[in-house]
Design a protein around this motif. Structure first.
Motif, PDB file in Angstrom:
ATOM      1  N   PHE A  20       1.151  -1.068  -0.039  1.00  0.00           N
ATOM      2  CA  PHE A  20      -0.320   0.141   0.208  1.00  0.00           C
ATOM      3  C   PHE A  20       0.730   1.192  -0.076  1.00  0.00           C
ATOM      4  O   PHE A  20       2.037   1.137   0.372  1.00  0.00           O
ATOM      5  CB  PHE A  20      -0.812   0.372   1.088  1.00  0.00           C
ATOM      6  CG  PHE A  20      -0.019   0.288   2.992  1.00  0.00           C
ATOM      7  CD1 PHE A  20       0.034   1.088   3.061  1.00  0.00           C
ATOM      8  CD2 PHE A  20       0.116  -0.918   3.096  1.00  0.00           C
ATOM      9  CE1 PHE A  20       0.986   1.296   4.031  1.00  0.00           C
ATOM     10  CE2 PHE A  20       0.973  -1.411   4.418  1.00  0.00           C
ATOM     11  CZ  PHE A  20       0.983   0.465   4.801  1.00  0.00           C
ATOM     12  N   CYS A  70      -7.639   8.447   2.630  1.00  0.00           N
ATOM     13  CA  CYS A  70      -7.521   7.362   4.247  1.00  0.00           C
ATOM     14  C   CYS A  70      -8.837   6.981   4.164  1.00  0.00           C
ATOM     15  O   CYS A  70      -8.808   5.007   4.577  1.00  0.00           O
ATOM     16  CB  CYS A  70      -7.718   8.811   4.773  1.00  0.00           C
ATOM     17  SG  CYS A  70      -6.198   9.596   5.310  1.00  0.00           S
ATOM     18  N   LEU A 106      -7.564   3.311   2.117  1.00  0.00           N
ATOM     19  CA  LEU A 106      -7.024   2.766   3.059  1.00  0.00           C
ATOM     20  C   LEU A 106      -7.737   2.029   4.025  1.00  0.00           C
ATOM     21  O   LEU A 106      -7.917   0.651   4.273  1.00  0.00           O
ATOM     22  CB  LEU A 106      -5.958   3.254   3.070  1.00  0.00           C
ATOM     23  CG  LEU A 106      -4.785   2.951   3.907  1.00  0.00           C
ATOM     24  CD1 LEU A 106      -4.376   1.781   3.226  1.00  0.00           C
ATOM     25  CD2 LEU A 106      -3.502   3.826   4.674  1.00  0.00           C
ATOM     26  N   THR A 123      -9.892  -0.732   2.576  1.00  0.00           N
ATOM     27  CA  THR A 123      -9.314  -2.007   1.964  1.00  0.00           C
ATOM     28  C   THR A 123      -8.838  -2.378   3.611  1.00  0.00           C
ATOM     29  O   THR A 123      -8.890  -3.812   3.504  1.00  0.00           O
ATOM     30  CB  THR A 123      -7.689  -1.508   1.994  1.00  0.00           C
ATOM     31  OG1 THR A 123      -7.702  -0.860  -0.030  1.00  0.00           O
ATOM     32  CG2 THR A 123      -6.984  -3.002   2.086  1.00  0.00           C
ATOM     33  N   MET A 124      -8.469  -2.242   4.590  1.00  0.00           N
ATOM     34  CA  MET A 124      -8.182  -2.672   5.484  1.00  0.00           C
ATOM     35  C   MET A 124      -9.596  -3.746   5.986  1.00  0.00           C
ATOM     36  O   MET A 124      -9.052  -4.921   6.419  1.00  0.00           O
ATOM     37  CB  MET A 124      -7.942  -2.369   7.219  1.00  0.00           C
ATOM     38  CG  MET A 124      -6.850  -1.003   6.387  1.00  0.00           C
ATOM     39  SD  MET A 124      -6.301  -0.216   8.303  1.00  0.00           S
ATOM     40  CE  MET A 124      -6.020  -0.822   9.489  1.00  0.00           C
ATOM     41  N   SER A 175       0.846  -5.989   8.810  1.00  0.00           N
ATOM     42  CA  SER A 175       0.671  -4.955   7.443  1.00  0.00           C
ATOM     43  C   SER A 175      -1.125  -4.092   8.267  1.00  0.00           C
ATOM     44  O   SER A 175       0.023  -2.854   7.828  1.00  0.00           O
ATOM     45  CB  SER A 175      -0.457  -5.580   5.860  1.00  0.00           C
ATOM     46  OG  SER A 175       1.463  -6.275   5.873  1.00  0.00           O
ATOM     47  N   LEU A 176      -1.441  -4.419   8.002  1.00  0.00           N
ATOM     48  CA  LEU A 176      -2.422  -3.903   9.618  1.00  0.00           C
ATOM     49  C   LEU A 176      -2.346  -3.265   9.885  1.00  0.00           C
ATOM     50  O   LEU A 176      -2.753  -1.699  10.050  1.00  0.00           O
ATOM     51  CB  LEU A 176      -3.961  -4.566  10.000  1.00  0.00           C
ATOM     52  CG  LEU A 176      -4.326  -5.740   8.597  1.00  0.00           C
ATOM     53  CD1 LEU A 176      -5.341  -6.769   9.125  1.00  0.00           C
ATOM     54  CD2 LEU A 176      -5.342  -5.400   7.735  1.00  0.00           C
ATOM     55  N   ARG A 218       0.829  -1.301   9.923  1.00  0.00           N
ATOM     56  CA  ARG A 218       1.077  -0.537   9.476  1.00  0.00           C
ATOM     57  C   ARG A 218       0.315   0.795   8.885  1.00  0.00           C
ATOM     58  O   ARG A 218       0.435   1.730   8.453  1.00  0.00           O
ATOM     59  CB  ARG A 218       2.408  -0.958   8.445  1.00  0.00           C
ATOM     60  CG  ARG A 218       3.614  -2.325   9.762  1.00  0.00           C
ATOM     61  CD  ARG A 218       4.675  -2.125   8.296  1.00  0.00           C
ATOM     62  NE  ARG A 218       4.416  -2.542   7.621  1.00  0.00           N
ATOM     63  CZ  ARG A 218       4.622  -4.028   7.107  1.00  0.00           C
ATOM     64  NH1 ARG A 218       4.877  -4.562   8.116  1.00  0.00           N
ATOM     65  NH2 ARG A 218       4.070  -5.035   6.257  1.00  0.00           N
ATOM     66  N   MET A 219      -0.968   0.039   8.344  1.00  0.00           N
ATOM     67  CA  MET A 219      -1.630   0.717   7.651  1.00  0.00           C
ATOM     68  C   MET A 219      -1.974   1.183   8.757  1.00  0.00           C
ATOM     69  O   MET A 219      -1.968   2.714   8.976  1.00  0.00           O
ATOM     70  CB  MET A 219      -2.814   0.334   7.361  1.00  0.00           C
ATOM     71  CG  MET A 219      -2.379  -0.630   6.002  1.00  0.00           C
ATOM     72  SD  MET A 219      -3.546  -1.813   4.855  1.00  0.00           S
ATOM     73  CE  MET A 219      -3.129  -2.391   3.811  1.00  0.00           C
TER      74      MET A 219
END
Length: 363
Positions: free
Chosen positions: A137, A146, A149, A152-153, A174-175, A177-178
């Motif tokens: 991402f 935002c 994103l 996506t989560m 990864s989640l 970090r998002m």
């Protein structure tokens, strides 16, 4: 094999060689001509002798027939001759001089050579479950990014909570970090657009910084009746600078609602006509405030710290979205409560959407 050659002019050549100093005038014209002819015949004889010797050597050397010698020299000659006649001369020479081709043997299969373990189950040979691949991402550069994103989560998380904690099939790293990049962008944007024009301030209390010692001083302000709807706190100092190490805010239930830690400590200056403001993520009923601070310099008097609470009728949507992300969604992902994390992410999305609508109306 030798060759004998008779030279009829040997005597003439000998006389010519040994009598070369005799004056030619003694012989006369006829004698001079005779001597020249004798010399020419003698030279021709020597040439015949040399030619005869070469022919004798050639005749005496035995002739090698093709195929009688299989040494490297014959192979090299064959290579040189073939190079002049065909482009594949080297390959031809290699074929003619190498050993006959051996019979090819079949190569055993690699699978067939693996040792067989007695009692081994076929399930042991199954491939291990591949590791979950991290999500790629880009950090958001706008509020709309935002929202994308967050979508996506939400689509990545399962619909139900996990009873066994976080699952390996969920890309939790990864989640997280998002969430971090979302928090950084929203917090930076909110600091740029935060205005205190809509705030009213009420005095909550004051404290004194104790004499300097080995450890920093820590004081508390308690409220028998919790102070309601506080959206921000402000600190101002008098009679000397103060180092602020930490600030903790507790709600009406005695639970820690928010904390502010500073390393290195934040210096509060008494000579500046301003106050340090600490925004809360959401409106809070405060029952206790704790502060950890120390004197910034040696002085004979104790600095004072004044605490005020800010109240506003304008909702802080971005601050609430930050709370949804960092204090609610992130712990839920760590604990495997994926359904709860989805709810908190959707709440953050709703607060960002309300902030966009509020700015469009110009309120």
């Amino acid at each position: 094999m030798g060759v004998a050659i008779r030279l009829p002019f040997r005597a003439s050549v000998t006389r010519l060689l040994f009598e070369k100093d005799r004056p030619l005038r003694e012989c006369g014209p006829d004698g001079e001509n005779a001597m020249r002819r004798s010399f020419q015949f003698g030279l021709a004889g020597w040439r015949l002798l040399a030619l005869a010797m070469v022919l004798g050597l050639v005749v005496a050397t035995p002739t090698l027939l093709p195929g009688e010698d299989t040494g490297e020299e014959t192979a090299e000659v064959a290579v040189e001759e073939e190079e002049e006649t065909s482009p594949n001369a080297v390959e031809t020479a290699m074929v003619t001089t190498s050993d006959p081709p051996k019979e090819e043997r079949p190569i055993a299969s690699a699978v067939a050579t693996l040792p067989t373990i007695e009692g081994q189950d076929d399930s042991d040979l199954e491939e291990a479950t591949p590791e979950v691949q991290p999500l790629s991402f880009r950090p958001p550069l706008s509020l709309n990014e935002c929202l994308q994103l967050i979508d996506t989560m939400v689509n990545t998380l399962p619909n139900t909570n996990s009873e066994d904690g976080p699952l390996d099939s969920v890309p939790s790293a990864s989640l997280i970090r998002m969430i971090d990049v979302l928090y950084s962008y929203l917090n930076f944007r909110d600091d740029l657009h935060t205005s205190l024009a809509h705030y009213e301030w009420m005095r909550l209390g004051e404290t004194r910084v104790a004499d300097p010692g080995d450890t920093a001083d820590r004081d508390s302000l308690h409220f028998d009746a919790p102070v309601r709807n506080i959206s921000a706190l402000s600190l101002a100092v008098d009679r000397g600078d103060v180092y602020l190490h930490g600030l903790w805010v507790y709600d009406e239930s005695g639970q820690e609602r928010q904390q502010f830690l500073f390393d290195p400590p934040l210096r509060l200056r008494h000579s500046l006509p301003r106050m340090e403001v600490f925004h809360l993520w959401r409106r809070t009923e405060i029952s206790r405030i704790e502060m950890k601070y120390s004197r910034a310099e040696d002085m004979d008097r104790s600095p004072k710290v004044f605490v005020r609470g800010g109240v506003t009728n304008r909702r802080e949507f971005i601050k609430t979205a930050l709370y949804n992300l960092k204090k609610e969604a992130e712990p839920a992902i760590h604990q495997g409560r994926y359904a709860d994390a989805r709810i908190h992410l959707q709440s953050a999305r709703g607060n960002i959407t309300d902030y966009i609508r509020q700015n469009r109306r110009g309120q």
